[in-house]
Design an enzyme around this catalytic site. Structure first.
Site, short mmCIF file in Angstrom:
data_model
loop_
_atom_site.label_atom_id
_atom_site.label_comp_id
_atom_site.label_asym_id
_atom_site.label_seq_id
_atom_site.Cartn_x
_atom_site.Cartn_y
_atom_site.Cartn_z
CB SER A 293 -0.96 -0.01 1.19
OG SER A 293 -0.27 -0.28 2.37
CG HIS B 293 -1.01 4.12 3.74
ND1 HIS B 293 -2.28 3.97 4.23
CD2 HIS B 293 -0.60 2.88 3.43
CE1 HIS B 293 -2.61 2.69 4.21
NE2 HIS B 293 -1.60 2.01 3.75
#
Lengths: 284, 269
Positions: free
Chosen positions: A122, A177
């Site tokens: 991610s 992230h």
């Protein structure tokens, strides 16, 4: 998915990443991954990186913590990857994915707990979204013209929603992230898709960006002010005086105070290193 | 008419780029520097890191306190932030196409109008040096083009060259009385004020008000000029008119906010 099939011959890097992720998911356990295997194949903890395993900064991006995790990430890659790879070119796309993964990994190393393991693509996927925003900024007649279109606006909304979800769910590493997002955006803006009429400052910004990236990598590999790292170095050190210095430094870093007595070192040992052990002769 | 031979050079401000660039380099140098210190004395490295972290936190807190104090002691600060945000947005949202088109057109055929387009587009993109080159050339090709004089005046006034700016605005007003809905006359008054010619400034700004009506900006500037000329009562009236509430653009709101506090500072502009 449709673009994945239609342009399969033009997106080798996206396909390789997808295959690598699913293969490793099968190897480590698709439904319930085995922690030992994840650790062996490259999960990321700050201390393992600092203990001489820098490849984990990339490896963690190809591992996942279960079928839902990998299904979500690879579907996102399948949606965003083909367009970006065709737009940037395969080599640049590969550099973007790996660079964003490293960026997310460095953020985890610098800002998260040193023994907290992280897996998942991610961070790199957020890097792809950051790259898309950078390309939007470059594409229109002016920097904000992409906001007139529904697609880019939806992408920004999705980005914001994912960041909020990352904050709300404790098992999601939003640090990775944000690290990936920033690196993907900056990498694309400065290096992968420079403006057609470059400003005289572009070279200076590229140099500064490279220096900052190298410096943060350096800080992840040698976290000289982290108490866990200092204690481990004291254990490895053959020189008794140096080892004592490193232990005092570790205690200072833990206590966050400018000096540390032998009693402080003892307290640090009893609290952090071996809470159940009476003698400080065999650290972790 | 402005003395085109002796126009001062207009340069872009370098600090908005240099400051963040220097900050990035300083941050980049910290980890290697700490490692070098660590090799000699690990305790000193930890001590330095702790001190750096403490001072960074304190500096950020002090900046937050300063910002809060600025908002309390100088209420227009909030309007200034809004104005800066609006200018940044305008800069980001300024179309690059007109400048590219104007420059491409100029390669085929040179005319005053095309140089004016290029100069205006460059100025919208905050490129004063390029704007000055094109506006000078536009005036050389057609000295009777009032828009070029007006635009040149705006560039010069914003970059701190009030004397040639005043000449440029005067030329625009002479060639086309009431040019740009009185904007050339208004800025001529402001340039006169900047030059310390307060009586002239009052006269020009009053003329502007009479012919074109007053806005927040013109009332604020008229109040400044009146205060500098010594007419405090009239200045207060002008500021009061400028400070009336209403739904305003960021620039008008900035002028309104300044007009509200002008009397606090003894009328100093």
């Amino acid at each position: 998915m449709k673009s994945l099939w239609e342009h399969a011959d033009e997106i080798p890097v996206t396909l390789v990443i997808l295959i690598a992720c699913w293969t490793l998911a099968l190897v480590t356990g698709l439904m319930q991954p085995d922690a030992e295997r994840l650790a062996a194949y490259g999960w990321l903890t700050a201390m393992q990186v600092a203990d001489g395993e820098p490849w984990r900064l990339v490896g963690y991006a190809f591992l996942h913590g279960g079928i839902v995790h990998i299904a979500f990430n690879t579907s996102m890659l399948a949606a965003a990857g083909p367009a970006l790879e065709r737009s940037l070119g395969s080599l640049r796309f590969a550099a973007l994915f790996l660079g964003s993964a490293v960026g997310g990994g460095i953020a985890v190393c610098l800002l998260r707990q040193p023994f907290e393991p992280v897996v998942g693509a991610s961070g790199a996927l957020f890097g792809l979204l950051g790259a898309a925003v950078a390309l939007f900024l470059r594409s229109g007649p002016h920097a904000l013209s992409f906001l007139h279109f529904e697609g880019p606006r939806a992408l920004l909304a999705m980005l914001a929603a994912n960041l909020v979800i990352g904050w709300l769910l404790p098992f999601v590493s939003n640090t990775a992230h944000i690290g990936g997002l920033v690196v993907g955006f900056v990498l694309t803006l400065l290096y992968l898709s420079p403006p057609r009429r470059p400003s005289p400052w572009l070279g200076a910004w590229r140099l500064a960006g490279a220096a900052l990236a190298a410096s943060l990598c350096f800080a992840s590999l040698l976290p000289v002010t982290r108490h866990e790292w200092l204690w481990n170095r004291s254990v490895d050190s053959g020189d008794a005086a140096r080892a004592a210095q490193l232990r005092r430094a570790a205690a200072m870093a833990w206590l966050r105070q400018p000096t540390a007595s032998e009693a402080d070192v003892e307290r640090f040992y009893r609290t952090i290193v071996e809470p159940d052990d009476a003698e400080p002769d065999s650290p972790r | 008419m402005a003395d085109l031979g002796n126009l001062p050079p207009v340069q872009r401000r370098r600090w908005p780029v240099l400051l963040p660039l220097a900050t990035v380099w300083v941050i980049a140098l910290v980890p290697p520097a700490l490692w070098l210190v660590h090799r000699g004395d690990p305790e000193l490295a930890v001590r330095l890191a702790l001190a750096g972290s403490t001072w960074t936190t304190r500096t950020l807190l002090a900046l937050a306190l300063l910002a809060a104090a600025a908002l309390l002691l100088f209420p227009p600060a909030a309007a200034g932030v809004r104005l800066a945000a609006a200018r940044t947005r305008r800069l980001l949202a300024s179309d690059r196409g007109p400048l590219q088109r104007a420059l491409a057109d100029l390669q085929h055929f040179e005319s005053a109008a095309r140089h004016l387009d290029a100069g205006r587009a460059a100025w919208l993109l905050d490129d004063g040096a390029r704007a000055l080159v094109h506006l000078r050339r536009a005036i050389e090709l057609d000295p009777a083009l009032p828009a070029a004089h007006h635009q040149l005046g705006l560039v010069l006034l914003r970059t701190g060259h009030a004397a040639p700016a005043r000449q440029a605005f005067a030329a625009a007003e002479r060639l086309d009385p009431g040019h740009a809905f009185g904007d050339a006359l208004l800025h001529q008054g402001r340039a006169a004020f900047r030059l310390g010619q307060h009586a002239d400034a009052v006269e020009l700004l009053r003329t502007h008000e009479r012919r074109h009506g007053g806005g927040r900006r013109s009332q604020l500037w008229l109040g400044d000029a009146l205060a500098a000329a010594g007419d405090r009562a009239a200045a207060r009236a002008a500021w009061s008119a400028a400070a009336a509430p209403g739904r305003l653009t960021a620039e008008e709101n900035w002028c309104r906010a300044l007009a509200r506090v002008r009397p606090w500072f003894g009328g100093r502009a």
